[in-house]
Structure formats: structure tokens, C-alpha cells
Design an enzyme around this catalytic site. Structure first.
Site, PDB file in Angstrom:
ATOM      1  N   SER A  32      -6.577 -43.798  50.336  1.00 17.26           N
ATOM      2  CA  SER A  32      -6.999 -45.194  50.227  1.00 17.26           C
ATOM      3  C   SER A  32      -7.660 -45.543  48.896  1.00 17.26           C
ATOM      4  CB  SER A  32      -7.951 -45.544  51.376  1.00 17.26           C
ATOM      5  OG  SER A  32      -9.126 -44.763  51.315  1.00 17.26           O
ATOM      6  N   TYR A  82     -20.658 -28.238  49.152  1.00 16.72           N
ATOM      7  CA  TYR A  82     -19.289 -28.611  48.805  1.00 16.72           C
ATOM      8  C   TYR A  82     -18.458 -27.417  48.337  1.00 16.72           C
ATOM      9  CZ  TYR A  82     -15.605 -31.157  46.179  1.00 16.72           C
ATOM     10  OH  TYR A  82     -14.421 -31.645  45.684  1.00 16.72           O
ATOM     11  N   LYS A 128     -14.525 -25.908  49.502  1.00 17.33           N
ATOM     12  CA  LYS A 128     -13.355 -25.898  48.628  1.00 17.33           C
ATOM     13  C   LYS A 128     -12.887 -24.467  48.337  1.00 17.33           C
ATOM     14  CE  LYS A 128     -12.500 -30.266  48.045  1.00 17.33           C
ATOM     15  NZ  LYS A 128     -11.255 -30.843  48.583  1.00 17.33           N
TER      16      LYS A 128
END
Length: 369
Positions: free
Chosen positions: A46, A209, A213
Site C-alpha cells: 500500500s 527488528y 529480519k
């Protein structure tokens, strides 16, 4: 007896010529990521890099299914992708609002995408959804730690599992006659993960984070090896039971660095000062530049793709058992990276240590549990 120095110089010149020709793309034998006439399912579509990926795939002739939570942003991204369609009369576009952190939602969105696509599972699935909430670990709530793992790892793992199951073990089994021994009846399928340069080298401020990942990178490495079971089964002359798929499956990962996007602006609201200091000299790309680098890496047939010079350097310095895209370039890159780290690592560590020495104990958020 030949002069060893002359031989060495000749070999070095040949290496330089080879590297120069390779960099110019003369050894890239065609596009390994053909998307024209195919359907792409893209999560995190988006805004940011995802929005640009959708648009660039559209400009290459793909039909695109855009997935995210926010419907109004999805509608805007869909209109943008449609406006760049290579063949507007034949390409199709669809949006699905879904929370990809839910296993059930991943089942639903893939089923909806397949139904919309005429009962055919999209040939290309790109797990791009993700976001970062950077801060020091002691200032990060357990809730944030869990949500970072759910969005940046589990969402990709759920969709990867559902996609591979649908490709390799469809509800209606493949006919043995649909498989050409030693060849492909259909073009390869592509499963793509969007990881991060932080998966190669984590730094202060990405304690929640970075591990997510890194886990995604490990998942992709494992799947790339695991998928050889199924690709190999298509070449078997003694297979029994379930007929193999009439196509190979290719696994890929892309590793963006800093992207100038609304997401990056949001990250900066929680980012600690020492993280800003460590990233001060990092190259930043626009959303379009990063999307272009990702797709170009896929078109070159790369398993793993860095999107800028720093990401590429981090990639080659952390390869370990990860497959090489180009043995010569990656090995030479590792030599260079091993020297660069002699200077870079002390600099990174010195900046963090120096910040603590100057500023004292970091303030801790007292509302954390």
C-alpha cells in the site's frame, strides 16, 4: 620455465577484464524474472517500496494483487499501478485487505487471490510486509518485541508455507503426464522475501527488528536448500505417489537499506540518538530506486540482492553458507569486505562507546513492563 610474475600479472588482467564485463552485464544471459502475463501477489503493497514494486511490475506487464491492511492506501496504490500498466487491456489488478500477522488471514488471502486468478495460484508471491520500531532493548516493551517478530518474520513464514503447499501439493493433484522429465512444462514460480541490510550486521537500536529480519534470512536460506527436494523430484524416473509440480520453484531474498519513505520518518520518532549516529553516513534510496534495484537483482537471477553499495558490501561480508550470485564477484567482494571491516568495526564500536562516555546512562522508559 615461465616467469611467475608474468603469469600472475596475466591472470590479474584477465580477472579485471572478467569483472569489468560482468559489471557491464555482458554475462547476464537474459531476464530470469519474466513477469509479463503472470500474476504477482504482493504483501505490504500500500505504500513505500511495496507501492513502487507493484507499479514497476505493472509496467513490465504483470497482473498484480496488492495486499495490506489499509483499504484507502491500497486503493491509491492500485490506481497508481494501473496507470503504469504495460498492456491495460489484458492486465488485471486486485486488492485484498488482510492482517498478515495472522496465519488464518494468510490462508484466506491466498485462497481469495487464487479464486480471483481463475483458480490458479499466483505464479509469483512476494512477502514484502514489514516495519521497524527501533529503540534500545531496555526501552522496548515485550509487546513490541513480539509484534516486530510477528510482522517481520511470522507473516512471511505463514505465507511462504501456504504458498509452497498450494504450488507443490494442490487440492487437485497434478497429472504425471503434465511433467516433462528433465524439463519444465511451465515457467518457474518465484517466492521472494524482503529482508533488510540489518539481517547481515545488527547495530544498537534494532534489538527487536534485527532478529526478525535475520530469522527471515535464515528461513529463505533453508527453503532455498529444501526446495531442491521438489525441483529434483521432477527429474526422477522412479517417483511414486504424488506427482511433482510441472515447474521449478525459485527462492529469493532482497535486502534494502535506508529508504526515504513515510515508514522511515516513522522509525525516526523512536530511534535512539546513538542509532542516528551510526547511520549518519549510510546511503539512502528513494522508494523507486530501491524497488528498481530489487527487481533488477531478480531479473539477473540472483538468490540474494543488496539494493545499494552498503547493502551489497554487507551481503558479501556475511555470506557464510549462503549461495553466491557470482562466484568471482562475491569472493573478491569478501576479500575487500574483510579489509573494510578492519576499519569499519572499530568505528562503529567507538561511536557507541563514545556516546555512552559523553552522555552517560541512557534514559529508560519507566512505563515498560
Amino acid at each position: 620455465m615461465p616467469d611467475l610474475l608474468s603469469i600472475g600479472v596475466t591472470l590479474l588482467l584477465l580477472l579485471v577484464v572478467y569483472l569489468s564485463l560482468d559489471i557491464m552485464g555482458l554475462f547476464n544471459w537474459g531476464n530470469k524474472f519474466q513477469v509479463e502475463g503472470r500474476t504477482v501477489l504482493l504483501t505490504g503493497a500500500s505504500y513505500g517500496m511495496g507501492r513502487e514494486i507493484a507499479a514497476q511490475l505493472s509496467s513490465r506487464g504483470a497482473s498484480v494483487i496488492l495486499v495490506a491492511r489499509n483499504v484507502s492506501k491500497l486503493e491509491s496504490a492500485l490506481a497508481y499501478a494501473q496507470s503504469l500498466a504495460k498492456s491495460p487491456s489484458t492486465q488485471r489488478f486486485h486488492l485484498i485487505s488482510a492482517d498478515v500477522t495472522s496465519e488464518a488471514e494468510n490462508k484466506r488471502l491466498l485462497a481469495e487471490a487464487t479464486t480471483w486468478n481463475g483458480g490458479r495460484v499466483p505464479e509469483i508471491v512476494w512477502t514484502n510486509a514489514g516495519s521497524s520500531v527501533p529503540d534500545l532493548l531496555l526501552n522496548t516493551s515485550v509487546e513490541t518485541m513480539r509484534s516486530q517478530m510477528e510482522l517481520n518474520y511470522w507473516a512471511a513464514a505463514y505465507l511462504a508455507r501456504e504458498t509452497l503447499t498450494a504450488w507443490l501439493y494442490p487440492t487437485t493433484p497434478y497429472s504425471p503426464q503434465s511433467v516433462e522429465k528433465g524439463g519444465q512444462s511451465e515457467a518457474p514460480r518465484h517466492l521472494i522475501f524482503t529482508s533488510s541490510v540489518i539481517a547481515f550486521v545488527n547495530i544498537a537500536g534494532y534489538a527487536a527488528y534485527g532478529p526478525a529480519k535475520s530469522a527471515m534470512r535464515a528461513l529463505a536460506d533453508g527453503l532455498r536448500n529444501e526446495i531442491l527436494l521438489y525441483n529434483g523430484a521432477r527429474r526422477s524416473s522412479t517417483s511414486t505417489g504424488q506427482a511433482p509440480a510441472p515447474f521449478d520453484v525459485n527462492i529469493h531474498s532482497v535486502f534494502p537499506g535506508t529508504i526515504k519513505s513515510p515508514g522511515f520518518e516513522q522509525e525516526n520518532k523512536t530511534k535512539h540518538a546513538v542509532t542516528h549516529l551510526l547511520e549518519a553516513g549510510d546511503p539512502a534510496q528513494s522508494e523507486a530506486e530501491c524497488a528498481t534495484a530489487c527487481i533488477q537483482g531478480l531479473e539477473a537471477g540472483n538468490y540474494s540482492t543488496g539494493t545499494n553499495w552498503l547493502s551489497k558490501l554487507m551481503r558479501v561480508s556475511s555470506l557464510g553458507g549462503t549461495p553466491r550470485n557470482n562466484w568471482v564477484l562475491d569472493i573478491c567482494g569478501q576479500w575487500v569486505a574483510s579489509i573494510v571491516w578492519i576499519f569499519v568495526l572499530p568505528d562503529l564500536e567507538g561511536k557507541v562507546w563514545g556516546w555512552g562516555k559523553k552522555e552517560g546512562m541512557p534514559a529508560r522508559k519507566t512505563e515498560l513492563s
